[in-house]
Design a protein around this motif. Structure first.
Motif: not given
Length: 302
Positions: A82-88, A102-113, A63-64, A97-98
């Motif tokens: 280049i190594v890229c990051a996930t995370g927040l 995200l709080r309405g879902g599973r944040l760890a699942g986003l990171f894993v994906s 998101g950044m 709104e973003v």
């Protein structure tokens, strides 16, 4: 098998080469002018390559404005891995709104994906999880993101890199990540320790086995930058020379070398020599060329 997950695929740690272990090609936040120019990013990577750089770890999280779709071409064109990051990051960097979505879902699942399948259909997989603490503490947002990061780490093996606000809160972060959440110390990277050069805190953090990143040199508003060589030497003298990382943390267009700032080459053009005077060239070369492969190299579970 241990591998570093780059935007062009997994490589062995020894293949990484001289590495800027914390920087940004792209970054978008309400608080700073955006790093959003692909041609400027390409030029900065080329300048870093010309200075002897071979790899870069971009800590820009979800998101950044990561420009994940452009990172593969940039790596191929410049020859810089280049190594890229996930995370927040901290909540202040996002629209409400973003965060609500995200709080309405599973944040760890986003990171894993993003670590295992790829980012937004680009095929580029993240190679680390970036989260952030607060100033001398952890708020509810930080605890939420770090809990998700720990869950994603346990599912994948990914390293967790932490923005320490003004270099503070290192021990609170370790109490949560390594204590309550069970992330091994060697899988945690603490960033911005140069901004709060407390030798006692540094030693106690190092005792956890985590990686200590000294990043963002030459910032005009960081009065502690001149103490960075002294802090690195104190850690080396205390027996923690093998836990150190260096990075540039370029966060505004004006900071790029191609726009007149110190930029990514400064790490190799000036910081390398200054640190060599303090701790010797051999250790500095290990910090630049060996330690990042160990810090970001993972026996990936998926």
């Amino acid at each position: 098998m241990t591998h570093v997950r780059t935007v062009l695929g997994d490589i062995r740690p020894g293949e990484l080469g001289v590495c800027d272990a914390h920087d940004h090609l792209f970054l978008r936040t309400p608080h700073l002018p955006a790093l959003d120019d692909v041609s400027a990013a390409r030029a900065e990577l080329a300048a870093f390559r010309a200075a002897g750089g071979a790899a870069l770890v971009q800590w820009t999280p979800y998101g950044m404005g990561r420009h994940a779709a452009d990172l593969g071409a940039l790596s191929r064109t410049t020859g810089v891995r280049i190594v890229c990051a996930t995370g927040l990051h901290q909540a202040t960097h996002y629209d409400p709104e973003v965060l609500a979505r995200l709080r309405g879902g599973r944040l760890a699942g986003l990171f894993v994906s993003e670590l295992t399948e790829g980012i937004a259909g680009t095929g580029v997989r993240a190679g680390l999880i970036k989260v952030a603490g607060g100033f001398h503490g952890l708020d509810a947002h930080a605890r939420w993101t770090m809990t998700a990061a720990a869950e994603a780490h346990h599912a994948t093996g990914a390293p967790v890199a932490v923005h320490l606000e003004q270099g503070t809160g290192a021990l609170d972060v370790l109490d949560l990540l390594c204590g309550e959440l069970g992330v091994p110390g060697e899988r945690v990277v603490l960033g911005h320790l140069n901004r709060f050069p407390d030798p006692v805190v540094h030693r106690r953090a190092a005792e956890s086995g985590c990686w200590l990143a000294f990043d963002g040199p030459s910032r005009a508003h960081h009065a502690t930058d001149w103490r960075m060589p002294e802090a690195v030497r104190a850690l080396a003298d205390a027996g923690f020379a093998d836990r150190l990382l260096l990075g540039g943390d370029t966060v505004t267009p004006a900071a790029r070398s191609v726009d007149g700032g110190p930029g990514m080459p400064y790490l190799l053009r000036r910081v390398r020599q200054r640190l060599a005077e303090e701790v010797g060239a051999e250790l500095v070369e290990r910090i630049l060329a060996e330690h990042p492969g160990r810090a970001f190299g993972v026996d990936w579970k998926s």
